[in-house]
Scaffold this active site. Structure first.
Site, PDB file in Angstrom:
ATOM      1  N   ASP A 165       0.824  -1.201   0.000  1.00  0.00           N
ATOM      2  CA  ASP A 165       0.000   0.000   0.000  1.00  0.00           C
ATOM      3  C   ASP A 165       0.867   1.263   0.000  1.00  0.00           C
ATOM      4  O   ASP A 165       1.903   1.321   0.666  1.00  0.00           O
ATOM      5  CB  ASP A 165      -0.904  -0.012   1.246  1.00  0.00           C
ATOM      6  CG  ASP A 165      -1.856   1.162   1.287  1.00  0.00           C
ATOM      7  OD1 ASP A 165      -2.734   1.238   0.414  1.00  0.00           O
ATOM      8  OD2 ASP A 165      -1.699   2.005   2.195  1.00  0.00           O
ATOM      9  N   PHE A 166       0.447   2.290  -0.726  1.00  0.00           N
ATOM     10  CA  PHE A 166       1.016   3.644  -0.710  1.00  0.00           C
ATOM     11  C   PHE A 166       2.559   3.627  -0.709  1.00  0.00           C
ATOM     12  O   PHE A 166       3.199   4.160   0.185  1.00  0.00           O
ATOM     13  CB  PHE A 166       0.503   4.419   0.500  1.00  0.00           C
ATOM     14  CG  PHE A 166       0.704   5.918   0.373  1.00  0.00           C
ATOM     15  CD1 PHE A 166      -0.110   6.671  -0.451  1.00  0.00           C
ATOM     16  CD2 PHE A 166       1.709   6.565   1.073  1.00  0.00           C
ATOM     17  CE1 PHE A 166       0.074   8.057  -0.578  1.00  0.00           C
ATOM     18  CE2 PHE A 166       1.908   7.946   0.958  1.00  0.00           C
ATOM     19  CZ  PHE A 166       1.082   8.678   0.132  1.00  0.00           C
ATOM     20  N   GLU A 211       1.485  -0.207  -4.941  1.00  0.00           N
ATOM     21  CA  GLU A 211       0.511   0.813  -5.341  1.00  0.00           C
ATOM     22  C   GLU A 211       1.231   2.164  -5.426  1.00  0.00           C
ATOM     23  O   GLU A 211       1.273   2.906  -4.453  1.00  0.00           O
ATOM     24  CB  GLU A 211      -0.638   0.872  -4.326  1.00  0.00           C
ATOM     25  CG  GLU A 211      -1.702   1.898  -4.700  1.00  0.00           C
ATOM     26  CD  GLU A 211      -2.473   2.408  -3.488  1.00  0.00           C
ATOM     27  OE1 GLU A 211      -3.623   2.860  -3.676  1.00  0.00           O
ATOM     28  OE2 GLU A 211      -1.930   2.391  -2.370  1.00  0.00           O
ATOM     29  N   TRP A 224       6.460  -0.441 -21.795  1.00  0.00           N
ATOM     30  CA  TRP A 224       7.885  -0.284 -21.497  1.00  0.00           C
ATOM     31  C   TRP A 224       8.453  -1.446 -20.701  1.00  0.00           C
ATOM     32  O   TRP A 224       9.559  -1.887 -20.950  1.00  0.00           O
ATOM     33  CB  TRP A 224       8.120   1.025 -20.733  1.00  0.00           C
ATOM     34  CG  TRP A 224       8.191   2.220 -21.608  1.00  0.00           C
ATOM     35  CD1 TRP A 224       8.053   2.260 -22.961  1.00  0.00           C
ATOM     36  CD2 TRP A 224       8.404   3.576 -21.187  1.00  0.00           C
ATOM     37  NE1 TRP A 224       8.170   3.537 -23.423  1.00  0.00           N
ATOM     38  CE2 TRP A 224       8.386   4.374 -22.353  1.00  0.00           C
ATOM     39  CE3 TRP A 224       8.600   4.186 -19.955  1.00  0.00           C
ATOM     40  CZ2 TRP A 224       8.570   5.751 -22.308  1.00  0.00           C
ATOM     41  CZ3 TRP A 224       8.783   5.556 -19.910  1.00  0.00           C
ATOM     42  CH2 TRP A 224       8.775   6.327 -21.076  1.00  0.00           C
ATOM     43  N   HIS A 263     -10.820  -1.332  -5.123  1.00  0.00           N
ATOM     44  CA  HIS A 263     -11.664  -0.909  -4.000  1.00  0.00           C
ATOM     45  C   HIS A 263     -11.676   0.608  -3.821  1.00  0.00           C
ATOM     46  O   HIS A 263     -12.633   1.156  -3.258  1.00  0.00           O
ATOM     47  CB  HIS A 263     -11.171  -1.572  -2.714  1.00  0.00           C
ATOM     48  CG  HIS A 263      -9.779  -1.169  -2.332  1.00  0.00           C
ATOM     49  ND1 HIS A 263      -8.678  -1.560  -3.062  1.00  0.00           N
ATOM     50  CD2 HIS A 263      -9.298  -0.394  -1.326  1.00  0.00           C
ATOM     51  CE1 HIS A 263      -7.586  -1.064  -2.502  1.00  0.00           C
ATOM     52  NE2 HIS A 263      -7.934  -0.348  -1.456  1.00  0.00           N
ATOM     53  N   ASP A 264     -10.625   1.292  -4.268  1.00  0.00           N
ATOM     54  CA  ASP A 264     -10.570   2.754  -4.172  1.00  0.00           C
ATOM     55  C   ASP A 264     -11.284   3.430  -5.331  1.00  0.00           C
ATOM     56  O   ASP A 264     -12.070   4.359  -5.143  1.00  0.00           O
ATOM     57  CB  ASP A 264      -9.118   3.234  -4.144  1.00  0.00           C
ATOM     58  CG  ASP A 264      -8.435   2.955  -2.817  1.00  0.00           C
ATOM     59  OD1 ASP A 264      -9.087   3.114  -1.774  1.00  0.00           O
ATOM     60  OD2 ASP A 264      -7.256   2.571  -2.820  1.00  0.00           O
ATOM     61  N   TRP A 276     -10.286 -12.697 -31.733  1.00  0.00           N
ATOM     62  CA  TRP A 276     -10.107 -13.794 -32.673  1.00  0.00           C
ATOM     63  C   TRP A 276      -8.917 -14.641 -32.233  1.00  0.00           C
ATOM     64  O   TRP A 276      -7.967 -14.139 -31.639  1.00  0.00           O
ATOM     65  CB  TRP A 276      -9.831 -13.288 -34.081  1.00  0.00           C
ATOM     66  CG  TRP A 276     -10.929 -12.494 -34.713  1.00  0.00           C
ATOM     67  CD1 TRP A 276     -11.878 -12.940 -35.580  1.00  0.00           C
ATOM     68  CD2 TRP A 276     -11.168 -11.078 -34.565  1.00  0.00           C
ATOM     69  NE1 TRP A 276     -12.697 -11.900 -35.977  1.00  0.00           N
ATOM     70  CE2 TRP A 276     -12.287 -10.743 -35.371  1.00  0.00           C
ATOM     71  CE3 TRP A 276     -10.549 -10.068 -33.839  1.00  0.00           C
ATOM     72  CZ2 TRP A 276     -12.780  -9.454 -35.460  1.00  0.00           C
ATOM     73  CZ3 TRP A 276     -11.043  -8.776 -33.922  1.00  0.00           C
ATOM     74  CH2 TRP A 276     -12.151  -8.471 -34.728  1.00  0.00           C
TER      75      TRP A 276
END
Length: 799
Positions: free
Chosen positions: A578-579, A603, A673, A685-686, A796
């Site tokens: 997280d963060f 994240e 890249w 969820h955010d 396809w």
């Protein structure tokens, strides 16, 4: 596609009698036979015949090409030799560096008997652009071995055939420099430097005695190294900063006699030394020795002029590295000089106020932190780009790179409201088998710790795993359930911040309790709300809770132990981090090295580039910031591809599908890249759920999934979309991805990127179109069969 012909560069007729008269009769006989069956032969020089292959049929999705030549078994011709040539590129195909050889006597005659005086044979193969893909799966022994074993030759009705492995040789002018230096403490450093473009994996082993044979060196291995069949190691070389190639640095014991290696560019392309392995002797290394190989030429074959050129090249490499280091530290040196000027100014004015002194000390701390960052980032980074067998769909259990096998399909197993019942682990367990049947290989579970906020993102006591999602025992039981159906489990680890248990004398909440009873030294000094006594932050502040100072040794030690405890106690296979903008990615690299996750994703959330309220076409700066963070982790973690999500938003909302192709014709997000580190998604969820901070364009969700589930990268599917009316369509897309072996490093060819339509072919196996505009894939090299379609998207498969 150009025509394919037989040809050779050496004489290849082996007659029973070797006189000139017989040769003349034999050539006349072949011409008459050719005229009889209607095949047009073109003579190549004066010793071989060139004959175009003709497409005959399709078997298991492979287009087959053949030529048929009637042969009278009474004629004394022992064998036919041939090679294949691709007219369009001039590339030649051989069998292990030799000609293909088809026996026309002995083995045939022992089966022919009196029933068949004339035997026919056919040599067939798939389309040239898939020759390696089709045949390199087989390890066919040399023909000499086949001659000694007549049981290999099988007669099917009146015909027989054999399959041969094909190696495609193309000329390329690149260099590889290997430098060996003394590393001190009975160690040697082996430095590889190459200008071969693209991702390069070195497949290597060591020789522990004078016998040149492949062996594994003693552990520890370079980070992210993959063991290949217990005989060799595979390590991806690190891309150079200027894009001119890649490099790697390995530390070995001094008693090692030599290093064997080949270079692996992709699943079917290997570079070796004229058909053999490269070998670098490591004995008698004093200060350093080097050996280079240019165009697969060994050192003793070089002229003095060529050796001088190599020495100049090595000096240039060393010079460039020195310049890079000087430029890298220039900014800090300048900062130190300015700081000295400030100190002198303060002393001259005799203004020794506490504020001035603290200001100077803070600058010193900041410069010291930057210097430490440079020191850490200057150490070699090893990235794992392990290329697995094309038919592998199950993940290995002993990978510790943080980047998985490449075939992962991720499910986010919760939403913003999942905590409300207090029994989420129990509610999710009945869905375990269903999620496995849908094709998911990894699931991301919510933060497991005690938390001030019920969603889990304001952690308090890290060792208390009784949360609003359920108890610790329920969590462990759920993880076991997922493991039973071969789904890996990611824990949501919040490392950037932590909520305190107690207030200090000033009433500030910055004293921690529980198992990790830190004090205010664990909080960064520049967090404006919590009076931390640590060093300055190495990232952006999260203002709702104390930001942890990861530069503190005790903090890093405690967090490593906690992550290892979670791996052992709960059974997590990896992390969603997280963060991660809040602290330096190098610390993440430390945590991952200690906890050895199978898969990890950070994240790193950042705003895209806008001008006057409109998204700019070029988002290189945005995706570069994400890649910089991945680089800081030494490539041991992936990151959510926020760039791709943002571009999809605008492209679909405004019908501007041209945005999905960058200026070089590649996908415009991180996936264009560094696809193996890009975790693509359209909602979480955010952004979605009841928060809806950045909701995907309504009604366009399946276009988004058609994009990420066909393209490289690791796709992530949101829980709310799986258990909705989209489930059947998502399941079909996942099935196509798995059936066609699309993986995180698959190749993308964008065939259309216009106002109202985007289309691409992936690995020449899948074609996808999104948008309201018209598109049908061309049938030049493949017959395409419609595999899935929905609102403004189609897929396809190549037949």
């Amino acid at each position: 596609m150009g025509s394919t012909t037989f040809g050779n560069e050496t004489s290849w007729l082996y007659p029973y009698k070797s006189n000139l008269y017989f040769f003349a009769l034999l050539i006349l006989l072949l011409l008459l036979l050719a005229y009889y069956v209607g095949i047009y032969y073109v003579f190549s020089q004066d010793y071989a015949i060139e004959t175009p292959l003709k497409r005959s049929s399709t078997v298991e999705g492979q287009a087959l090409y053949e030529v048929r030549i009637n042969y009278d078994s009474s004629n004394p011709v022992a064998a036919m030799n041939f090679v294949l040539k691709e007219e369009e590129t001039g590339a030649w195909f051989q069998h292990k560096g030799r000609d293909f050889r088809i026996p026309l006597m002995n083995n045939l005659q022992q089966y022919a008997g009196n029933e068949a005086q004339r035997q026919s044979f056919s040599i067939w193969q798939g389309s040239l652009n898939q020759l390696s893909n089709f045949l390199m799966k087989h390890d066919v022994s040399d023909f000499e071995d086949q001659e000694n074993n007549s049981n290999i030759h099988q007669i099917l009705m009146k015909d027989y055939y054999e399959e041969y492995s094909v190696i495609k040789a193309e000329f390329a002018q690149n260099s590889l420099t290997v430098t060996v230096k003394s590393g001190g403490a009975n160690k040697m450093l082996v430095y590889f430097d190459t200008d071969v473009p693209g991702d390069v994996t070195i497949h290597w082993g060591v020789c522990k005695d004078k016998n040149i044979r492949w062996e594994l060196p003693s552990a520890p291995f370079p980070p992210s190294t993959r063991i290949f069949r217990q005989k060799a190691l595979q390590t991806a070389l690190q891309p150079k900063a200027d894009g001119s190639g890649s490099w790697g640095l390995f530390s070995l014991e001094q008693e090692i006699q030599g290093v064997l290696f080949v270079l692996k560019l992709n699943e079917y392309t290997w570079l070796n030394n004229k058909g053999t392995d490269f070998y670098i002797p490591l004995t008698n290394v004093i200060s350093f020795s080097s050996q280079s190989c240019t165009d697969c030429i060994s050192e003793d074959q070089l002229s003095s002029k060529e050796k001088d050129i190599r020495e100049d090249q090595q000096q240039l490499v060393d010079k460039n590295q020195t310049i890079h280091q000087v430029l890298y530290t220039d900014e800090i040196i300048s900062g130190i000089r300015n700081l000295v000027t400030d100190i002198s100014s303060v002393r001259g004015k005799k203004a020794k106020s506490r504020e001035a002194q603290e200001s100077i000390l803070q600058e010193i701390e900041k410069l010291a932190a930057e210097a430490y960052s440079i020191f850490r980032s200057s150490s070699p980074a090893f990235l794992e780009e392990s290329i697995l067998e094309s038919d592998q769909t199950k993940i290995s259990g002993n990978v510790s790179s943080g980047t998985g096998s490449g075939y992962e399909i991720l499910c986010q197993g919760f939403n913003w409201e999942s905590h409300k019942s207090g029994r989420w682990y129990c509610e999710l367990k009945p869905k375990v088998v269903e999620l496995a049947s849908l094709g998911f290989t990894i699931i991301w579970l919510p933060p497991p710790t005690e938390s001030v906020s019920p969603e889990g993102y304001m952690p308090k006591d890290l060792y208390n795993l009784n949360s609003r999602y359920g108890s610790m025992e329920e969590l462990k039981d759920l993880v076991k359930g997922f493991h039973a159906v071969e789904i890996k489990v990611l824990g949501d680890a919040v490392l950037n911040h932590r909520c305190a248990h107690y207030q200090n004398a000033n009433g500030i909440w910055n004293i921690f309790g529980g198992h990790l009873n830190w004090d205010d030294r664990a909080i960064v000094a520049d967090d404006p709300h919590f009076q931390g006594r640590g060093n300055k932050s190495s990232g952006d502040n999260f203002h709702a809770a104390p930001n942890i100072d990861h530069s503190q040794d005790f903090v890093r030690k405690d967090l490593k132990e906690w992550l290892c405890w979670l791996r052992k106690e709960v059974g997590y296979d990896g992390w969603r981090l997280d963060f991660v903008r809040g602290f330096w990615g190098g610390y993440v690299g430390d945590y991952l090295e200690a906890s050895e996750p199978y898969f990890a994703v950070g994240e790193y959330w950042d705003s895209l580039s806008y001008k006057y309220g409109e998204m700019e076409f070029n988002q290189d700066a945005h995706r570069q910031r994400i890649i910089d963070w991945i680089n800081a982790t030494n490539g041991t973690a992936g990151a959510f591809d926020v760039t791709t999500k943002g571009i999809l938003h605008t492209a679909l909302e405004k019908c501007e599908y041209w945005r999905l192709s960058d200026e070089k014709g590649k996908p415009a997000g991180v996936v264009g890249w560094w696809p193996s580190r890009a975790v693509t998604f359209i909602e979480n969820h955010d952004t979605g759920s009841t928060q809806g901070h950045w909701r995907f364009p309504s009604g366009k969700e399946m276009q988004g999934y058609a994009y990420i589930l066909t393209h490289p990268g690791t796709p992530a599917v949101f829980y709310d979309h799986i258990f909705s009316h989209y489930q059947q369509e998502i399941s079909k897309l996942i099935s196509i991805r798995r059936r066609c072996n699309i993986h995180c490093r698959s190749m993308v060819k964008i065939t259309k990127a216009e106002k109202d339509v985007y289309a691409a072919e992936i690995d020449e196996k899948v074609a996808v179109k999104i948008g309201p505009g018209y598109y049908e894939p061309l049938s030049d090299s493949h017959d395409w069969v419609l595999a899935a379609e929905g609102y403004e998207y189609k897929l396809w498969e190549a037949s």
